[in-house]
Design a protein around this motif. Structure first.
Motif, short mmCIF file in Angstrom:
data_model
loop_
_atom_site.label_atom_id
_atom_site.label_comp_id
_atom_site.label_asym_id
_atom_site.label_seq_id
_atom_site.Cartn_x
_atom_site.Cartn_y
_atom_site.Cartn_z
N UNK A 156 0.83 -1.21 0.00
CA UNK A 156 0.00 0.00 0.00
C UNK A 156 0.87 1.26 0.00
N UNK A 157 2.12 1.11 -0.44
CA UNK A 157 3.03 2.26 -0.52
C UNK A 157 2.62 3.14 -1.71
N UNK A 158 2.40 4.43 -1.51
CA UNK A 158 2.01 5.31 -2.62
C UNK A 158 3.11 5.39 -3.67
N UNK A 159 2.74 5.12 -4.94
CA UNK A 159 3.71 5.21 -6.03
C UNK A 159 3.15 5.94 -7.25
N UNK A 160 1.88 6.34 -7.17
CA UNK A 160 1.26 7.07 -8.28
C UNK A 160 2.05 8.35 -8.57
N UNK A 161 2.43 8.54 -9.85
CA UNK A 161 3.27 9.70 -10.18
C UNK A 161 2.62 10.66 -11.18
N UNK A 162 1.65 10.19 -11.97
CA UNK A 162 0.94 11.11 -12.87
C UNK A 162 -0.33 10.46 -13.40
N UNK A 163 -1.28 11.32 -13.80
CA UNK A 163 -2.52 10.89 -14.44
C UNK A 163 -2.67 11.68 -15.73
N UNK A 164 -2.94 10.96 -16.81
CA UNK A 164 -3.15 11.60 -18.12
C UNK A 164 -4.49 11.10 -18.66
N UNK A 165 -5.34 12.02 -19.08
CA UNK A 165 -6.62 11.62 -19.66
C UNK A 165 -6.96 12.53 -20.83
N UNK A 166 -7.43 11.92 -21.91
CA UNK A 166 -7.82 12.66 -23.11
C UNK A 166 -8.92 11.85 -23.79
#
Length: 262
Positions: A156-166
């Motif tokens: 459950x270690x946070x590793x999210x680094x970016x979100x891209x949506x189009x």
């Protein structure tokens, strides 16, 4: 020119007589908002796309039933969540991704092919003696949850680094004869929703995510000439049921995290 009395005037058909008095479409000016209140997921809420039309319907001869309303289809989707050097999760529409279809229904999943059946549609049951005016409206936005940690990991270690949506959509104002399925496209709107969120997973919760772009969305286009409705926009499955969540690691094979619902 008036009718010559000895010649009976042929009444105009429904197709010739229905009139769109007004159509408006916009995306709200507020930027996408980010919610970090959960230590499991990041949530974001995009501004709303809105469409509104006022329609004049002629008297309906005979026992015809016409429904007028909004039909929407997704014709492009990029939705990537990156997790540093581990890889990325991706919501995908396989048939659309692979070019097998032009678009996929964005119906509510119940009232195919309509986007919804409250403010989104109006039904006229003939015979009627008078013309009638009414409005139909709809709105749409994104409010997803994205896990802070890698979705296929027990960690459950946070590793999210970016979100891209189009994502791109076409929205049609349509009249359909319920008995014959005759379909009249009255108006076509094209719109797009984009976002890029940068995330620093090492920062404390509540201070990790920053909206990079766009602060304001590109406004919808009301087309001067109507686009035809692709067959897949009218039938099951809809985008919500067809989408797949993939895990695409930097090293190794892709994994299906959430399969399609249909």
């Amino acid at each position: 020119m008036g009718c010559i009395q000895s010649i009976r005037c042929k009444p105009k058909s429904f197709r010739e007589s229905i009139i769109v008095l007004e159509v408006n479409s916009s995306i709200d000016a507020n930027p996408t908002s980010i919610d970090e209140s959960s230590n499991v997921v990041l949530r974001y809420r995009t501004p709303h796309f809105r469409a509104f039309a006022r329609v004049l319907v002629p008297p309906v001869a005979g026992k015809e039933t016409w429904t007028i309303g909004w039909i929407q289809a997704c014709n492009h989707m990029e939705f990537y969540n990156k997790y540093g050097n581990k890889g990325m999760s991706s919501w995908e529409l396989p048939d659309l991704r692979d070019g097998k279809i032009q678009a996929i229904s964005d119906s509510d999943g119940v009232n195919y092919p309509w986007y919804g059946n409250t403010t989104e549609t109006c039904t006229i049951v003939g015979p009627t003696k008078k013309e009638s005016k009414f409005t139909v409206s709809m709105n749409d936005n994104f409010y997803p949850s994205v896990t802070w940690s890698v979705p296929v990991s027990d960690s459950n270690v946070p590793q999210l680094s970016s979100i891209h949506r189009d994502q791109s959509f076409t929205t049609w104002l349509v009249a359909i004869n319920q008995a014959t399925s005759e379909t009249l496209v009255l108006q076509t709107i094209c719109w797009r929703m984009k976002l890029h969120i940068q995330v620093d997973p090492d920062k404390p919760l509540g201070h990790r995510a920053v909206l990079l772009e766009p602060v304001a969305q590109e406004q919808p286009r009301i087309l001067g000439k109507n686009d035809p409705i692709p067959p897949n926009a009218m039938v099951k499955p809809n985008a919500n049921d067809a989408q797949v969540l993939m895990w695409r690691p930097k090293i190794g094979d892709p994994v299906v995290v959430i399969p399609p619902k249909y």
